[in-house]
Design an enzyme around this catalytic site. Structure first.
Site, PDB file in Angstrom:
ATOM      1  N   SER A 131       0.822  -1.217   0.000  1.00 28.78           N
ATOM      2  CA  SER A 131       0.000   0.000   0.000  1.00 28.78           C
ATOM      3  C   SER A 131       0.854   1.264   0.000  1.00 28.78           C
ATOM      4  CB  SER A 131      -0.977  -0.005   1.173  1.00 28.78           C
ATOM      5  OG  SER A 131      -0.300  -0.202   2.389  1.00 28.78           O
ATOM      6  N   HIS A 134      -1.999  -8.795   2.316  1.00 31.19           N
ATOM      7  CA  HIS A 134      -1.601  -7.538   2.990  1.00 31.19           C
ATOM      8  C   HIS A 134      -2.670  -7.233   4.054  1.00 31.19           C
ATOM      9  CE1 HIS A 134       0.355  -3.799   3.601  1.00 31.19           C
ATOM     10  NE2 HIS A 134      -0.064  -3.094   2.562  1.00 31.19           N
ATOM     11  N   HIS A 169       5.916 -12.975   7.321  1.00 25.59           N
ATOM     12  CA  HIS A 169       6.052 -11.577   6.915  1.00 25.59           C
ATOM     13  C   HIS A 169       7.124 -11.478   5.842  1.00 25.59           C
ATOM     14  CE1 HIS A 169       6.456  -7.204   7.165  1.00 25.59           C
ATOM     15  NE2 HIS A 169       5.228  -7.256   7.661  1.00 25.59           N
ATOM     16  N   ASP A 200      -1.632  -8.896  12.318  1.00 29.34           N
ATOM     17  CA  ASP A 200      -2.999  -9.316  11.983  1.00 29.34           C
ATOM     18  C   ASP A 200      -3.445 -10.556  12.750  1.00 29.34           C
ATOM     19  OD1 ASP A 200      -3.168  -7.239  10.152  1.00 29.34           O
ATOM     20  OD2 ASP A 200      -2.281  -8.443   8.567  1.00 29.34           O
TER      21      ASP A 200
HETATM   22  N1  CMX Z   1       1.294 -20.125   6.223  1.00 26.73           N
HETATM   23  C1  CMX Z   1       1.638 -21.039   5.295  1.00 26.73           C
HETATM   24  N2  CMX Z   1       2.607 -20.845   4.383  1.00 26.73           N
HETATM   25  C2  CMX Z   1       3.288 -19.696   4.450  1.00 26.73           C
HETATM   26  C3  CMX Z   1       3.014 -18.695   5.413  1.00 26.73           C
HETATM   27  C4  CMX Z   1       1.960 -18.939   6.306  1.00 26.73           C
HETATM   28  N3  CMX Z   1       1.594 -18.051   7.212  1.00 26.73           N
HETATM   29  N4  CMX Z   1       3.856 -17.653   5.216  1.00 26.73           N
HETATM   30  C5  CMX Z   1       4.630 -17.987   4.169  1.00 26.73           C
HETATM   31  N5  CMX Z   1       4.279 -19.216   3.686  1.00 26.73           N
HETATM   32  C6  CMX Z   1       4.789 -19.873   2.497  1.00 26.73           C
HETATM   33  C7  CMX Z   1       4.493 -18.996   1.295  1.00 26.73           C
HETATM   34  O1  CMX Z   1       3.131 -19.191   0.836  1.00 26.73           O
HETATM   35  C8  CMX Z   1       5.515 -19.483   0.311  1.00 26.73           C
HETATM   36  O2  CMX Z   1       5.071 -20.710  -0.231  1.00 26.73           O
HETATM   37  P1  CMX Z   1       5.301 -21.058  -1.803  1.00 26.73           P
HETATM   38  O3  CMX Z   1       6.788 -21.111  -1.948  1.00 26.73           O
HETATM   39  O4  CMX Z   1       4.613 -22.370  -1.954  1.00 26.73           O
HETATM   40  O5  CMX Z   1       4.663 -19.934  -2.570  1.00 26.73           O
HETATM   41  C9  CMX Z   1       6.715 -19.767   1.199  1.00 26.73           C
HETATM   42  O6  CMX Z   1       6.195 -19.940   2.531  1.00 26.73           O
HETATM   43  C10 CMX Z   1       7.749 -18.664   1.242  1.00 26.73           C
HETATM   44  O7  CMX Z   1       7.091 -17.435   1.581  1.00 26.73           O
HETATM   45  P2  CMX Z   1       7.908 -16.274   2.330  1.00 26.73           P
HETATM   46  O8  CMX Z   1       9.051 -15.869   1.459  1.00 26.73           O
HETATM   47  O9  CMX Z   1       8.216 -16.684   3.720  1.00 26.73           O
HETATM   48  O10 CMX Z   1       6.822 -15.122   2.454  1.00 26.73           O
HETATM   49  P3  CMX Z   1       6.517 -13.930   1.425  1.00 26.73           P
HETATM   50  O11 CMX Z   1       7.474 -12.829   1.685  1.00 26.73           O
HETATM   51  O12 CMX Z   1       6.400 -14.403   0.031  1.00 26.73           O
HETATM   52  O13 CMX Z   1       5.056 -13.510   1.897  1.00 26.73           O
HETATM   53  C11 CMX Z   1       3.357 -13.120   3.503  1.00 26.73           C
HETATM   54  C12 CMX Z   1       4.830 -12.903   3.138  1.00 26.73           C
HETATM   55  C13 CMX Z   1       2.994 -12.223   4.678  1.00 26.73           C
HETATM   56  C14 CMX Z   1       2.482 -12.730   2.316  1.00 26.73           C
HETATM   57  C15 CMX Z   1       3.149 -14.624   3.858  1.00 26.73           C
HETATM   58  O14 CMX Z   1       3.900 -14.940   5.004  1.00 26.73           O
HETATM   59  C16 CMX Z   1       1.678 -14.965   4.073  1.00 26.73           C
HETATM   60  O15 CMX Z   1       0.984 -15.289   3.104  1.00 26.73           O
HETATM   61  N6  CMX Z   1       1.209 -14.909   5.354  1.00 26.73           N
HETATM   62  C17 CMX Z   1      -0.201 -15.099   5.657  1.00 26.73           C
HETATM   63  C18 CMX Z   1      -0.978 -13.833   5.309  1.00 26.73           C
HETATM   64  C19 CMX Z   1      -0.681 -12.694   6.267  1.00 26.73           C
HETATM   65  O16 CMX Z   1      -0.661 -12.876   7.476  1.00 26.73           O
HETATM   66  N7  CMX Z   1      -0.475 -11.466   5.728  1.00 26.73           N
HETATM   67  C20 CMX Z   1      -0.315 -10.245   6.537  1.00 26.73           C
HETATM   68  C21 CMX Z   1       1.074  -9.650   6.458  1.00 26.73           C
HETATM   69  C22 CMX Z   1       1.123  -8.320   7.189  1.00 26.73           C
HETATM   70  C23 CMX Z   1       0.617  -7.205   6.308  1.00 26.73           C
HETATM   71  O17 CMX Z   1       1.255  -6.896   5.285  1.00 26.73           O
HETATM   72  O18 CMX Z   1      -0.421  -6.655   6.605  1.00 26.73           O
END
Ligand code: CMX
Length: 426
Positions: free
Chosen positions: A234, A264, A310, A365
Site C-alpha cells: 500500500s 496484505h 512476513h 494481523d
Molecule cells: N502459512 C503457510 N505458508 C506460508 C506462510 C503462512 N503463514 N507464510 C509464508 N508461507 C509460504 C508462502 O506461501 C511461500 O510458499 P510457496 O513457496 O509455496 O509460494 C513460502 O512460505 C515462502 O514465503 P515467504 O518468502 O516466507 O513469504 P513472502 O514474503 O512471500 O510472503 C506473507 C509474506 C505475509 C504474504 C506470507 O507470510 C503470508 O501469506 N502470510 C499469511 C498472510 C498474512 O498474514 N499477511 C499479513 C502480512 C502483514 C501485512 O502486510 O499486513
C-alpha cells in the site's frame, strides 16, 4: 507560541533538501545494493531502492518510527504519532492541541460523499466503500488546483499537506458511516470535537464502551498500523501514484486498493474468520492438540495460516506483542483471544517444521481481530477499513515528505525473459 507542525516542517526543509542534494552529488555513483536474479523473480524482495524517513522495519527489530521502537509508542495518541512521522518530533502539548483543533476545523465531510456511499449496493465490501469515498472527494483537491495554477514544484508539498490533513480529519466519519450503514447499526453518530481523534472515531462507530477500553483499543490500533516504511504494497503504491503528481485522493485510494489484498491488510479479516471457522468446525473451544491438527491440515492442503509470516520481519511482530499485552490486560478470558494465544504457542513450530515460510512468527494481523471481536465489532469485513484509517497517517506523512523533497517520478526498469536468459548465458 508553539510552532505548528507545518511551521516545523517548513523550518526543517532547507536542511533536508540540502542534505539529500549533497549526498546525491557527492556519492551519486556509489553502489548501494546488488540485485540477484532470485530477487527479480521474487517480488523485488529486499532490494534497496527507496528512501523513507518516516519509519523503518528491521527484520529483527520490527517497526521503528523516527528511531523509536513501536513498543515505546503504545501510550501515545495517533495524532502525536502522525506529528512524529512527519517531523521527527513528538509534539508538545500546545502543538498537539493546535493540531487537534486544526483537524476539527477540517472535519466537515462534503454531503455528496454520503450520497455516493448510499448509492453503493448493500453488499459492497467496506474497503471498496472507503476507497470510493476518498476518490469521490478528489474535486476538493488543493494540490490539483494549485498544480493547474502553476505553483512551483518545490511548493507543491503545501497543498499536499492541506489535502492530507483534510483526508485525515474526515476519514474517521466516513469509516464510521460505512460501518453503521453496511451492518445496519442505525443512523450516523455525529463527531464530538471535545474528544481525541481515536476516541471520537470509537464514539462514532457506536460500539458499546462503558469503561472506555474500546476507545483505548482504537488509540492503540490507530498507532500500531500507522506506518511500516515504504516498500509494502500500500505505501509503495501510494508513492508510485503520487510520484506522477497525482493528488492525495488518487494516491490514497490506490493505496487502499492494495491494502485490501489478503496477503496484505485483508489478513486481519482473514485471521479472525479463520479462528471462528476453526472453532465452528471443531465444534467447541479447541484443545491444543485440536488446534495443532487443524493448522497442520491447513499446511498439508497448501493453505496459509493467516496472521503468520512476513515479507520483511523474522521475529514476532512487536505490534502483535503490543496487542497481546492489551488482550492479557483487558480481555484475558475471551474465547477468540485465548485461541490467539494457543496459535502463538503452536503455529511457529509447525511453520518451522514445514520449512517453507521464511518467518514463522505472528504479524500484527494474528491478534487484532480477536480484540475487536471481544468488544462486539464482530463484522470482520470491516477490519481492513480500520487498518486503512490508521495507515492514512503514514500515507500522508510519506507523501507530504516526498513532495517536499521534490522526489522524482518512480520508474524502475523491467527486463524481458530473453534478456535474463542472455545475461545468465553470458
Ligand atoms: N502459512 C503457510 N505458508 C506460508 C506462510 C503462512 N503463514 N507464510 C509464508 N508461507 C509460504 C508462502 O506461501 C511461500 O510458499 P510457496 O513457496 O509455496 O509460494 C513460502 O512460505 C515462502 O514465503 P515467504 O518468502 O516466507 O513469504 P513472502 O514474503 O512471500 O510472503 C506473507 C509474506 C505475509 C504474504 C506470507 O507470510 C503470508 O501469506 N502470510 C499469511 C498472510 C498474512 O498474514 N499477511 C499479513 C502480512 C502483514 C501485512 O502486510 O499486513
Amino acid at each position: 507560541m508553539s510552532k505548528t507542525i507545518k511551521d516545523k516542517l517548513t523550518t526543517q526543509l532547507p536542511v533536508l533538501r540540502e542534505e539529500a542534494k549533497s549526498l546525491a552529488k557527492t556519492y551519486g555513483s556509489k553502489i548501494m545494493d546488488q540485485v540477484a536474479l532470485e530477487q527479480i523473480y521474487g517480488g523485488m524482495r529486499g532490494i534497496k531502492g527507496l528512501v523513507c524517513d518516516t519509519s523503518s522495519v528491521g527484520l529483527d527489530t520490527g517497526l521503528i518510527i523516527r528511531g523509536i521502537p513501536i513498543l515505546e509508542l503504545t501510550d501515545k495518541l495517533p495524532e502525536q504519532v502522525f506529528c512524529l512521522l512527519l517531523t521527527g518530533e513528538i509534539p508538545d502539548d500546545e502543538t498537539l492541541k493546535e493540531f487537534q483543533e486544526d483537524l476539527n476545523r477540517r472535519a466537515e465531510v462534503p454531503s455528496y460523499v454520503w450520497d455516493v456511499l448510499n448509492a453503493l449496493p448493500k453488499d459492497t465490501h467496506p474497503m471498496i466503500a472507503l476507497s470510493t469515498a476518498i476518490m469521490s472527494m478528489e474535486k476538493e483537491s488543493e494540490f490539483r488546483k494549485h498544480y493547474d495554477a502553476g505553483l512551483p514544484k518545490d511548493k507543491l508539498w503545501e497543498p499536499m499537506f492541506e489535502d492530507s490533513l483534510n483526508i485525515i480529519a474526515r476519514v474517521t466519519q466516513i469509516a464510521a458511516f460505512i460501518y453503521r450503514k453496511s451492518f445496519g447499526k442505525g443512523d450516523m453518530i455525529p463527531p464530538d470535537p471535545s474528544l481525541d481523534w481515536a476516541a471520537n472515531f470509537a464514539k462514532m462507530l457506536g460500539v458499546k464502551d462503558e469503561d472506555g477500553t474500546f476507545a483505548k483499543l482504537m488509540r492503540l490500533y490507530l498507532v500500531l498500523h500507522s506506518d511500516h516504511e515504504s516498500g509494502n504494497v500500500s505505501a509503495f503504491t501510494c508513492q508510485v501514484v503520487s510520484s506522477a503528481l497525482s493528488d492525495a485522493y488518487y494516491s490514497f485510494s490506490a493505496a487502499l486498493n492494495g491494502l485490501a489484498g489478503p496477503l496484505h491488510g485483508l489478513a486481519n479479516q482473514e485471521c479472525l474468520r479463520f479462528i471462528l471457522k476453526m472453532k465452528t468446525e471443531i465444534g467447541h473451544q479447541p484443545s491444543d492438540d485440536e488446534v495443532r491438527d487443524y493448522c497442520q491440515n491447513l499446511l498439508d492442503t497448501g493453505k496459509v495460516v493467516s496472521g503468520y509470516g512476513h515479507a520483511v520481519l523474522r521475529i514476532t511482530d512487536p505490534r502483535f506483542t503490543a496487542f497481546l499485552r492489551f488482550g492479557k490486560q483487558h480481555v484475558p478470558d475471551d474465547d477468540a483471544f485465548r485461541m490467539v494465544e494457543q496459535l502463538f504457542e503452536i503455529v511457529p513450530d509447525l511453520l518451522t517444521k514445514q520449512g517453507k515460510a521464511k518467518d514463522p512468527w505472528p504479524n500484527v494481523d494474528a491478534v487484532s481481530g480477536s480484540l475487536l471481536h471481544h468488544y462486539g465489532m464482530t463484522e470482520y469485513q470491516f477490519y481492513t477499513v480500520l487498518f486503512g484509517v490508521s495507515r492514512i497517517l503514514g500515507f500522508s506523512a510519506q507523501t507530504i515528505l516526498a513532495r517536499a523533497m521534490n522526489s522524482p517520478l518512480i520508474r524502475p526498469k523491467s527486463v524481458t525473459t530473453e534478456w535474463i536468459k542472455k545475461q545468465v548465458a553470458g
